[in-house]
Design an enzyme around this catalytic site. Structure first.
Site, PDB file in Angstrom:
ATOM      1  N   ARG A  85      -4.084  -6.518  14.350  1.00  0.00           N
ATOM      2  CA  ARG A  85      -2.951  -6.761  15.299  1.00  0.00           C
ATOM      3  C   ARG A  85      -3.143  -8.112  15.623  1.00  0.00           C
ATOM      4  O   ARG A  85      -4.184  -8.510  16.118  1.00  0.00           O
ATOM      5  CB  ARG A  85      -3.175  -5.802  16.534  1.00  0.00           C
ATOM      6  CG  ARG A  85      -2.734  -4.184  16.060  1.00  0.00           C
ATOM      7  CD  ARG A  85      -1.430  -3.926  15.513  1.00  0.00           C
ATOM      8  NE  ARG A  85      -1.023  -2.547  15.622  1.00  0.00           N
ATOM      9  CZ  ARG A  85      -1.256  -2.011  14.225  1.00  0.00           C
ATOM     10  NH1 ARG A  85      -1.618  -2.542  13.130  1.00  0.00           N
ATOM     11  NH2 ARG A  85      -1.026  -0.563  14.395  1.00  0.00           N
TER      12      ARG A  85
ATOM     13  N   PRO B 281     -17.400  16.174  -6.750  1.00  0.00           N
ATOM     14  CA  PRO B 281     -17.088  15.143  -7.463  1.00  0.00           C
ATOM     15  C   PRO B 281     -16.233  15.483  -8.908  1.00  0.00           C
ATOM     16  O   PRO B 281     -15.477  14.608  -9.180  1.00  0.00           O
ATOM     17  CB  PRO B 281     -18.611  15.121  -8.415  1.00  0.00           C
ATOM     18  CG  PRO B 281     -19.620  15.397  -7.182  1.00  0.00           C
ATOM     19  CD  PRO B 281     -18.735  16.762  -6.404  1.00  0.00           C
ATOM     20  N   ASN B 282     -16.211  16.526  -9.427  1.00  0.00           N
ATOM     21  CA  ASN B 282     -15.496  16.832 -10.726  1.00  0.00           C
ATOM     22  C   ASN B 282     -13.957  16.937 -10.158  1.00  0.00           C
ATOM     23  O   ASN B 282     -13.130  16.243 -10.975  1.00  0.00           O
ATOM     24  CB  ASN B 282     -16.112  18.330 -11.269  1.00  0.00           C
ATOM     25  CG  ASN B 282     -14.932  18.531 -12.515  1.00  0.00           C
ATOM     26  OD1 ASN B 282     -14.971  17.671 -13.389  1.00  0.00           O
ATOM     27  ND2 ASN B 282     -14.501  19.463 -12.802  1.00  0.00           N
TER      28      ASN B 282
ATOM     29  N   THR C 130     -10.626   3.044  10.670  1.00  0.00           N
ATOM     30  CA  THR C 130     -10.413   2.368  12.253  1.00  0.00           C
ATOM     31  C   THR C 130      -9.888   3.037  13.326  1.00  0.00           C
ATOM     32  O   THR C 130      -9.740   2.534  14.375  1.00  0.00           O
ATOM     33  CB  THR C 130      -9.583   1.031  11.714  1.00  0.00           C
ATOM     34  OG1 THR C 130      -8.536   1.540  11.292  1.00  0.00           O
ATOM     35  CG2 THR C 130     -10.351  -0.046  10.873  1.00  0.00           C
TER      36      THR C 130
ATOM     37  N   GLN D  21      -4.858   2.642  16.664  1.00  0.00           N
ATOM     38  CA  GLN D  21      -6.154   1.888  16.198  1.00  0.00           C
ATOM     39  C   GLN D  21      -6.839   1.661  17.141  1.00  0.00           C
ATOM     40  O   GLN D  21      -6.354   1.203  18.345  1.00  0.00           O
ATOM     41  CB  GLN D  21      -5.641   0.513  15.452  1.00  0.00           C
ATOM     42  CG  GLN D  21      -4.696   0.578  14.324  1.00  0.00           C
ATOM     43  CD  GLN D  21      -5.375   1.301  12.912  1.00  0.00           C
ATOM     44  OE1 GLN D  21      -6.716   1.729  13.211  1.00  0.00           O
ATOM     45  NE2 GLN D  21      -4.730   1.472  11.805  1.00  0.00           N
TER      46      GLN D  21
ATOM     47  N   ASP E 262      -3.349   4.309  -1.550  1.00  0.00           N
ATOM     48  CA  ASP E 262      -4.509   4.998  -0.708  1.00  0.00           C
ATOM     49  C   ASP E 262      -4.685   6.228  -0.670  1.00  0.00           C
ATOM     50  O   ASP E 262      -3.843   6.624   0.260  1.00  0.00           O
ATOM     51  CB  ASP E 262      -4.043   4.133   0.608  1.00  0.00           C
ATOM     52  CG  ASP E 262      -5.014   4.206   1.728  1.00  0.00           C
ATOM     53  OD1 ASP E 262      -6.260   4.566   1.572  1.00  0.00           O
ATOM     54  OD2 ASP E 262      -4.544   4.097   2.764  1.00  0.00           O
TER      55      ASP E 262
ATOM     56  N   ARG F   4       2.766  -0.609  10.864  1.00  0.00           N
ATOM     57  CA  ARG F   4       3.931  -0.902  11.858  1.00  0.00           C
ATOM     58  C   ARG F   4       4.264  -2.261  12.354  1.00  0.00           C
ATOM     59  O   ARG F   4       5.443  -2.400  12.733  1.00  0.00           O
ATOM     60  CB  ARG F   4       3.360   0.206  12.910  1.00  0.00           C
ATOM     61  CG  ARG F   4       3.618   1.752  12.315  1.00  0.00           C
ATOM     62  CD  ARG F   4       2.718   2.594  13.174  1.00  0.00           C
ATOM     63  NE  ARG F   4       1.429   2.312  13.159  1.00  0.00           N
ATOM     64  CZ  ARG F   4       0.332   3.206  13.757  1.00  0.00           C
ATOM     65  NH1 ARG F   4       0.865   3.943  14.278  1.00  0.00           N
ATOM     66  NH2 ARG F   4      -0.953   2.888  13.272  1.00  0.00           N
TER      67      ARG F   4
ATOM     68  N   LYS G  53       0.866  -1.203   0.093  1.00  0.00           N
ATOM     69  CA  LYS G  53      -0.011  -0.317  -0.083  1.00  0.00           C
ATOM     70  C   LYS G  53       0.821   1.318   0.070  1.00  0.00           C
ATOM     71  O   LYS G  53       1.693   1.257   0.900  1.00  0.00           O
ATOM     72  CB  LYS G  53      -0.977  -0.160   1.260  1.00  0.00           C
ATOM     73  CG  LYS G  53      -1.902   1.267   1.157  1.00  0.00           C
ATOM     74  CD  LYS G  53      -2.787   0.918   2.530  1.00  0.00           C
ATOM     75  CE  LYS G  53      -2.270   1.627   3.853  1.00  0.00           C
ATOM     76  NZ  LYS G  53      -2.377   3.092   3.806  1.00  0.00           N
TER      77      LYS G  53
ATOM     78  N   LYS H 294      -7.385   7.993  -0.492  1.00  0.00           N
ATOM     79  CA  LYS H 294      -8.822   8.367   0.248  1.00  0.00           C
ATOM     80  C   LYS H 294      -9.240   9.742  -0.206  1.00  0.00           C
ATOM     81  O   LYS H 294      -9.436  10.785   0.693  1.00  0.00           O
ATOM     82  CB  LYS H 294      -8.595   8.459   1.907  1.00  0.00           C
ATOM     83  CG  LYS H 294      -8.071   7.318   2.533  1.00  0.00           C
ATOM     84  CD  LYS H 294      -8.013   7.318   3.881  1.00  0.00           C
ATOM     85  CE  LYS H 294      -7.683   5.954   4.441  1.00  0.00           C
ATOM     86  NZ  LYS H 294      -6.351   6.114   4.754  1.00  0.00           N
ATOM     87  N   LEU H 295      -9.499   9.952  -1.575  1.00  0.00           N
ATOM     88  CA  LEU H 295      -9.749  11.180  -2.079  1.00  0.00           C
ATOM     89  C   LEU H 295     -11.039  11.594  -1.524  1.00  0.00           C
ATOM     90  O   LEU H 295     -12.216  10.706  -1.370  1.00  0.00           O
ATOM     91  CB  LEU H 295      -9.873  11.132  -3.841  1.00  0.00           C
ATOM     92  CG  LEU H 295      -8.685  10.665  -4.359  1.00  0.00           C
ATOM     93  CD1 LEU H 295      -8.759  10.182  -5.805  1.00  0.00           C
ATOM     94  CD2 LEU H 295      -7.631  11.562  -4.138  1.00  0.00           C
ATOM     95  N   HIS H 296     -11.293  12.689  -1.543  1.00  0.00           N
ATOM     96  CA  HIS H 296     -12.622  13.308  -0.843  1.00  0.00           C
ATOM     97  C   HIS H 296     -12.822  14.820  -1.160  1.00  0.00           C
ATOM     98  O   HIS H 296     -12.001  15.579  -0.713  1.00  0.00           O
ATOM     99  CB  HIS H 296     -12.389  13.192   0.607  1.00  0.00           C
ATOM    100  CG  HIS H 296     -13.805  13.453   1.583  1.00  0.00           C
ATOM    101  ND1 HIS H 296     -13.919  13.447   2.965  1.00  0.00           N
ATOM    102  CD2 HIS H 296     -14.959  13.894   0.912  1.00  0.00           C
ATOM    103  CE1 HIS H 296     -15.148  13.765   3.435  1.00  0.00           C
ATOM    104  NE2 HIS H 296     -15.676  13.994   2.235  1.00  0.00           N
ATOM    105  N   ASP H 297     -13.484  15.206  -2.273  1.00  0.00           N
ATOM    106  CA  ASP H 297     -13.577  16.588  -2.579  1.00  0.00           C
ATOM    107  C   ASP H 297     -14.950  16.633  -3.480  1.00  0.00           C
ATOM    108  O   ASP H 297     -15.867  15.569  -3.409  1.00  0.00           O
ATOM    109  CB  ASP H 297     -12.438  16.959  -3.395  1.00  0.00           C
ATOM    110  CG  ASP H 297     -12.414  18.551  -3.331  1.00  0.00           C
ATOM    111  OD1 ASP H 297     -13.172  19.254  -3.438  1.00  0.00           O
ATOM    112  OD2 ASP H 297     -11.001  18.714  -3.010  1.00  0.00           O
TER     113      ASP H 297
HETATM  114  O1  C5P Z   1       0.557   0.716  11.018  1.00  0.00           O
HETATM  115  P1  C5P Z   1      -0.945   0.173  10.817  1.00  0.00           P
HETATM  116  O2  C5P Z   1      -1.058  -1.236  10.801  1.00  0.00           O
HETATM  117  O3  C5P Z   1      -1.736   0.840  11.785  1.00  0.00           O
HETATM  118  O4  C5P Z   1      -1.229   0.890   9.323  1.00  0.00           O
HETATM  119  C1  C5P Z   1      -2.469   1.013   8.882  1.00  0.00           C
HETATM  120  C2  C5P Z   1      -2.520   1.425   7.507  1.00  0.00           C
HETATM  121  O5  C5P Z   1      -3.986   1.458   6.979  1.00  0.00           O
HETATM  122  C3  C5P Z   1      -2.154   2.819   7.571  1.00  0.00           C
HETATM  123  O6  C5P Z   1      -1.351   3.058   6.421  1.00  0.00           O
HETATM  124  C4  C5P Z   1      -3.498   3.980   7.522  1.00  0.00           C
HETATM  125  O7  C5P Z   1      -3.296   4.945   6.542  1.00  0.00           O
HETATM  126  C5  C5P Z   1      -4.504   2.748   6.818  1.00  0.00           C
HETATM  127  N1  C5P Z   1      -5.717   2.812   7.064  1.00  0.00           N
HETATM  128  C6  C5P Z   1      -6.414   2.636   8.349  1.00  0.00           C
HETATM  129  N2  C5P Z   1      -7.849   2.862   8.476  1.00  0.00           N
HETATM  130  C7  C5P Z   1      -8.440   3.039   7.563  1.00  0.00           C
HETATM  131  C8  C5P Z   1      -8.136   3.150   6.283  1.00  0.00           C
HETATM  132  C9  C5P Z   1      -6.887   2.951   6.118  1.00  0.00           C
HETATM  133  O8  C5P Z   1      -5.555   2.396   9.416  1.00  0.00           O
HETATM  134  N3  C5P Z   1      -9.844   2.849   7.585  1.00  0.00           N
END
Ligand code: C5P
Length: 237
Positions: free
Chosen positions: A184, A66-67, A122, A193, A59, A214, A32, A61-64
């Site tokens: 995890r 529509p155009n 999350t 998280q 990743d 991580r 990713k 996560k586009l948010h704006d």
């Molecule tokens: O290091 P870790 O395992 O917490 O990384 C989670 C990855 O998933 C990060 O790159 C984060 O941007 C991404 N992510 C997230 N929650 C979401 C969407 C993506 O933690 N809902």
């Protein structure tokens, strides 16, 4: 094994990301590229990863409006990522336009990237719903509602916690893709998280891709940790 592992390359330097992929070597198949790396280095890492035989989830996560999202999406597709994403909270018109844009791109290019909607991050919990005045009774209820919007608009799937995956599959169908970050082992640190799940739980509940950052990239032996996640996924077949 049905559930695939996506390793999050949350680095600011292109060279750090490439070195990590080399260290993980054949153990890692799917990576990713997120905002930090994309803003720091542009998209040039994506063709490098593809040349190394890896698959890529871009990743952003586009948010704006529509155009604007449509333009950004089209600009990002040229890098060749296998999966791209947008925020479902950007509205149904934006989602439909993005889904149509991906389909048109696939017809023109012969390459079909999957377009995925982000539900509720999350890192957010029930407190967020209350603070922001969202009337859904729980994060799960809100996520399922967002997933249905994504499905109706023609998106291929959603990013969501593994804790909602079973209900999303029931509501949106078995082929609707679920990508779950916040994974995890029970013995590990949660970092930031809030709604973390174990890899075995994700696999048992129908998640198609787990995203792990991580726990792998900050470990002493990233290749070994990668194998450990794959082994947990295999155990749940
Ligand atoms: O290091 P870790 O395992 O917490 O990384 C989670 C990855 O998933 C990060 O790159 C984060 O941007 C991404 N992510 C997230 N929650 C979401 C969407 C993506 O933690 N809902």
């Amino acid at each position: 094994m049905k559930t695939e592992l996506i390793i999050a390359l949350d680095f600011s330097e292109n060279s750090d990301a490439v070195n990590m992929v080399k260290r993980i070597s054949d153990a890692g198949r799917f990576y990713k590229v997120g905002l930090e790396l994309f803003i720091s280095c542009g998209g040039r890492l994506i063709p490098t990863l593809k040349d190394m035989g890896k698959k890529v989830f871009l990743d952003l996560k586009l948010h704006d409006i529509p155009n604007t999202v449509r333009g950004a999406l089209l600009a990002s597709l040229k890098y060749g990522a296998d999966i791209v994403n947008v925020h479902i909270q950007g509205g149904r018109e934006m989602l439909k336009l993005c889904s149509d844009t991906c389909k048109e791109y696939a017809i023109k290019s012969g390459f079909s990237p999957k377009i995925i909607g982000v539900t509720l991050l999350t890192s957010l919990s029930e407190d967020y719903l209350r603070e922001y005045g969202i009337s859904a009774a729980s994060p799960k209820e809100y996520v399922i509602k967002l997933a249905k919007f994504a499905k109706d608009a023609g998106l291929d799937g959603v990013v969501s916690s593994a804790q909602e995956s079973r209900e999303i599959k029931e509501a949106c169908g078995g082929s609707f893709i679920i990508i779950s970050p916040g994974i995890r082992f029970n013995d590990g640190s949660l970092d930031d998280q809030q709604r973390a799940s174990a890899p075995q739980f994700a696999a048992r509940n129908g998640v198609d891709y787990i995203v792990v950052g991580r726990p792998i990239t900050h470990s002493h032996d990233p290749a070994w940790e990668t194998e450990r996640f794959y082994s947990a996924l295999r155990q749940t077949v």
